[in-house]
Scaffold this active site. Structure first.
Site, PDB file in Angstrom:
ATOM      1  N   LYS A  17      42.146  42.370  31.986  1.00 25.72           N
ATOM      2  CA  LYS A  17      41.809  40.961  32.224  1.00 25.72           C
ATOM      3  C   LYS A  17      40.556  40.841  33.092  1.00 25.72           C
ATOM      4  O   LYS A  17      39.650  40.066  32.776  1.00 25.72           O
ATOM      5  CB  LYS A  17      43.001  40.269  32.887  1.00 25.72           C
ATOM      6  CG  LYS A  17      42.808  38.793  33.162  1.00 25.72           C
ATOM      7  CD  LYS A  17      44.129  38.069  33.240  1.00 25.72           C
ATOM      8  CE  LYS A  17      44.787  38.151  34.594  1.00 25.72           C
ATOM      9  NZ  LYS A  17      44.079  37.391  35.659  1.00 25.72           N
ATOM     10  N   SER A  18      40.501  41.601  34.173  1.00 26.97           N
ATOM     11  CA  SER A  18      39.348  41.493  35.081  1.00 26.97           C
ATOM     12  C   SER A  18      38.050  41.856  34.350  1.00 26.97           C
ATOM     13  O   SER A  18      37.022  41.190  34.508  1.00 26.97           O
ATOM     14  CB  SER A  18      39.526  42.447  36.275  1.00 26.97           C
ATOM     15  OG  SER A  18      40.615  42.048  37.050  1.00 26.97           O
ATOM     16  N   ARG A  22      34.699  39.412  33.208  1.00 27.20           N
ATOM     17  CA  ARG A  22      33.339  39.789  33.624  1.00 27.20           C
ATOM     18  C   ARG A  22      32.424  40.004  32.435  1.00 27.20           C
ATOM     19  O   ARG A  22      31.213  39.743  32.505  1.00 27.20           O
ATOM     20  CB  ARG A  22      33.404  41.033  34.516  1.00 27.20           C
ATOM     21  CG  ARG A  22      33.950  40.719  35.919  1.00 27.20           C
ATOM     22  CD  ARG A  22      34.554  41.934  36.559  1.00 27.20           C
ATOM     23  NE  ARG A  22      34.945  41.746  37.952  1.00 27.20           N
ATOM     24  CZ  ARG A  22      36.084  41.177  38.366  1.00 27.20           C
ATOM     25  NH1 ARG A  22      36.952  40.698  37.477  1.00 27.20           N
ATOM     26  NH2 ARG A  22      36.357  41.074  39.652  1.00 27.20           N
ATOM     27  N   ARG A 117      45.128  26.706  45.360  1.00 26.97           N
ATOM     28  CA  ARG A 117      44.720  28.041  45.812  1.00 26.97           C
ATOM     29  C   ARG A 117      43.476  27.971  46.708  1.00 26.97           C
ATOM     30  O   ARG A 117      42.585  27.156  46.487  1.00 26.97           O
ATOM     31  CB  ARG A 117      44.507  28.958  44.598  1.00 26.97           C
ATOM     32  CG  ARG A 117      45.834  29.123  43.864  1.00 26.97           C
ATOM     33  CD  ARG A 117      45.759  30.095  42.752  1.00 26.97           C
ATOM     34  NE  ARG A 117      45.507  31.446  43.229  1.00 26.97           N
ATOM     35  CZ  ARG A 117      45.271  32.472  42.431  1.00 26.97           C
ATOM     36  NH1 ARG A 117      45.247  32.293  41.126  1.00 26.97           N
ATOM     37  NH2 ARG A 117      45.059  33.669  42.922  1.00 26.97           N
ATOM     38  N   SER A 162      39.104  40.724  48.592  1.00 26.41           N
ATOM     39  CA  SER A 162      39.123  39.940  47.358  1.00 26.41           C
ATOM     40  C   SER A 162      37.932  40.284  46.481  1.00 26.41           C
ATOM     41  O   SER A 162      36.784  40.015  46.825  1.00 26.41           O
ATOM     42  CB  SER A 162      39.097  38.440  47.674  1.00 26.41           C
ATOM     43  OG  SER A 162      38.814  37.722  46.495  1.00 26.41           O
ATOM     44  N   GLN A 164      37.368  38.871  43.740  1.00 21.47           N
ATOM     45  CA  GLN A 164      36.830  37.621  43.184  1.00 21.47           C
ATOM     46  C   GLN A 164      35.738  37.085  44.099  1.00 21.47           C
ATOM     47  O   GLN A 164      34.673  36.661  43.639  1.00 21.47           O
ATOM     48  CB  GLN A 164      37.961  36.599  43.031  1.00 21.47           C
ATOM     49  CG  GLN A 164      39.010  37.037  42.022  1.00 21.47           C
ATOM     50  CD  GLN A 164      40.251  36.162  42.038  1.00 21.47           C
ATOM     51  OE1 GLN A 164      40.402  35.296  42.896  1.00 21.47           O
ATOM     52  NE2 GLN A 164      41.136  36.386  41.089  1.00 21.47           N
ATOM     53  N   ASP A 310      48.454  43.106  42.307  1.00 22.90           N
ATOM     54  CA  ASP A 310      49.096  42.346  41.232  1.00 22.90           C
ATOM     55  C   ASP A 310      50.387  43.009  40.745  1.00 22.90           C
ATOM     56  O   ASP A 310      51.184  42.379  40.042  1.00 22.90           O
ATOM     57  CB  ASP A 310      48.137  42.189  40.040  1.00 22.90           C
ATOM     58  CG  ASP A 310      46.951  41.288  40.387  1.00 22.90           C
ATOM     59  OD1 ASP A 310      47.051  40.519  41.361  1.00 22.90           O
ATOM     60  OD2 ASP A 310      45.932  41.355  39.675  1.00 22.90           O
ATOM     61  N   LYS A 337      48.799  33.711  45.525  1.00 22.58           N
ATOM     62  CA  LYS A 337      48.486  34.024  44.120  1.00 22.58           C
ATOM     63  C   LYS A 337      48.912  32.839  43.251  1.00 22.58           C
ATOM     64  O   LYS A 337      49.074  31.729  43.740  1.00 22.58           O
ATOM     65  CB  LYS A 337      49.191  35.323  43.713  1.00 22.58           C
ATOM     66  CG  LYS A 337      48.643  36.557  44.438  1.00 22.58           C
ATOM     67  CD  LYS A 337      47.219  36.864  44.000  1.00 22.58           C
ATOM     68  CE  LYS A 337      46.651  38.067  44.704  1.00 22.58           C
ATOM     69  NZ  LYS A 337      45.225  38.254  44.427  1.00 22.58           N
ATOM     70  N   ARG A 341      54.283  34.720  45.712  1.00 20.14           N
ATOM     71  CA  ARG A 341      55.046  35.802  45.077  1.00 20.14           C
ATOM     72  C   ARG A 341      56.038  36.452  46.033  1.00 20.14           C
ATOM     73  O   ARG A 341      57.014  37.056  45.582  1.00 20.14           O
ATOM     74  CB  ARG A 341      54.083  36.843  44.473  1.00 20.14           C
ATOM     75  CG  ARG A 341      53.363  36.284  43.255  1.00 20.14           C
ATOM     76  CD  ARG A 341      52.404  37.272  42.612  1.00 20.14           C
ATOM     77  NE  ARG A 341      51.842  36.667  41.392  1.00 20.14           N
ATOM     78  CZ  ARG A 341      50.752  37.107  40.783  1.00 20.14           C
ATOM     79  NH1 ARG A 341      50.081  38.137  41.258  1.00 20.14           N
ATOM     80  NH2 ARG A 341      50.325  36.513  39.686  1.00 20.14           N
TER      81      ARG A 341
END
Ligand code: S3P
Length: 424
Positions: A17-18, A22, A117, A162, A164, A310, A337, A341
């Site tokens: 996914k990451s 990108r 978030r 992070s 992100q 994750d 998240k 969680r």
């Protein structure tokens, strides 16, 4: 636990996914064509595709191959409406770095979860770079209003681990005057750095710092996206806790900034072997063989946390069925998240008979012999739904998960693939 639930055979999990996010972002702001094979066509990555299409980029999908006609660093156009990022924190945070350097203004918004978030973590460094970025409701969350500005490079020490945020700063750095340096205490996933290098950016790493020298154009290219270790994690966990299991997961990304789950399970006594190790587009890849194992408790803390953040809900499930105590700490990020969680994992596992106590930044878990059926609340968090689907295999009664559609966020074929492995 029933022998007939054993997982057997081979499987290929969907693309990372990451890396898929990108590929769309860098492909869009590059010159020429980018072809991403093995792309993850899940809801989150479709959100990234939609945002760039809304800014005039021609992106075509054919099976899991995505072709992006790059428009160059300055070729994006002002979207007609606000950009909608759905449930995707990765899209929201990373794209804000690109938007900060444009000549037009945008409003960035997402679903109910995204609107809760924390976004200050990107707003702050981007503002230091000269960006005009504000939280429309002044609550530090989306919607964000981003006005195109001229940016300058900064030397930034990350306050939270992070990838992100790091990626947003580096991508803003492409539009800035002067170098941009980002320093982390522990290196978070480094896919942006690796991909920027592959696309021709002038970027170097020095210990835990990344330095981007702007001025180079990005060039589109072909990328093969490896399987997502965060998706493989569910089958790794399911095989480890289910007697008789023996599986191979083909072609999984094992980037050292992402392989914490393998290192942790090995330290718990897991029978996991990496085979056919190779490299694809700068990323390490291997087949992973996993056999049922008796696991023992461990302590998970400190520098390994970003490399398995994750996967912690799934690790908590496996720890609940391990011998002895597992302590997970330094993972307060889990509270912000797609859901909290720490709260949902503790609540769900407790209701299944696990001995688990939440802490501010993790869990204390004492292994039990078995889990029981229960009703599970997901708050539409994909990783909660998949983790409890694994817990259900080890449960002696029905587990009712309140939302299973949410797996489409990262793994649309999850239930089919799980069934496939259980029917061999
Ligand atoms: C991601 C980074 C991590 C991770 C998320 C994907 C990325 O988030 O939890 O699922 O692709 O950069 P943070 O940057 O908040 O740690």
């Amino acid at each position: 636990m029933h022998e007939n639930h054993a997982l057997r055979g081979q499987i290929t999990v969907p693309g990372d996914k990451s890396i898929s996010h990108r590929a769309v972002m860098l492909g869009s702001i590059s010159e020429g064509t980018t072809v991403a094979k093995g792309f993850l066509l899940s809801d989150d990555c479709l959100s990234t595709i939609r945002c760039f299409r809304d800014m005039g980029v021609d992106i075509k999908t054919d099976g899991n191959t995505v072709t992006i006609q790059g428009v160059g660093l300055k070729g994006l156009v002002k979207p007609a409406n606000e950009l909608y990022t759905g449930n995707s924190g990765t899209t929201t945070r990373i794209i804000s770095g690109i938007l900060a350097g444009q000549d037009f203004d945008t409003v960035l918004n997402g679903d109910e979860s995204i609107q809760k978030r924390p976004m200050k973590r990107v707003m702050e460094p981007l503002s230091q770079m000269g960006a005009d970025i504000v939280s429309v409701r002044d609550n530090g969350c989306a919607p964000l209003s981003i006005k195109g500005c001229s940016l300058h490079g900064i030397d930034y020490h990350m306050k939270v681990a992070s990838a992100q945020v790091k990626s947003a700063i580096l991508l803003a750095g492409l539009y800035a005057k002067g170098d941009t340096t980002v320093t982390e205490d522990v290196v978070s996933r480094n896919h942006t750095e690796l991909m920027l290098k592959g696309f021709g950016a002038d970027i170097e790493t020095d210990g835990t710092s990344v330095i981007l020298h702007p001025g180079k154009k990005l060039k589109g290219r072909e990328i093969t996206v490896p399987g997502d270790i965060s998706s493989a994690a569910y089958f790794i966990g399911a095989a480890l806790i289910t007697p008789g299991s023996d599986i191979i997961i083909k072609n999984v990304g094992i980037n050292p900034t992402r392989d914490g789950i393998i290192r942790t399970f090995l330290s718990m006594g897991a029978d996991i072997a990496l085979i056919n190790e190779t490299e694809q587009a700068g990323e390490r890849v291997a087949d992973i063989r996993v056999r049922y194992s008796k696991l023992s408790g461990t302590v998970i803390e400190g520098s390994i946390i970003p490399a398995l953040i994750d996967e912690i809900p799934l690790i908590a499930v496996a720890a609940s069925l391990s011998e002895g105590r597992t302590i997970i700490k330094d993972a307060a990020e889990l509270r912000v998240k797609e859901s909290d969680r720490i709260e949902l994992v503790s609540e769900g596992l407790k209701s299944m008979g696990a001995d688990i106590e939440p802490t501010d930044d993790g869990f204390i878990i004492n292994g039990v012999e078995r889990l029981h059926g229960a009703d599970i609340r997901t708050q539409k968090d994909h990783r909660i739904a998949m983790s409890f689907s694994v817990a259900a295999i080890a449960s002696d009664g029905p587990v009712v998960i309140d939302d299973t559609e949410c797996v489409n966020i990262s793994y649309p074929g999850f239930f089919c693939d799980l069934k496939k492995l259980q029917s061999k």
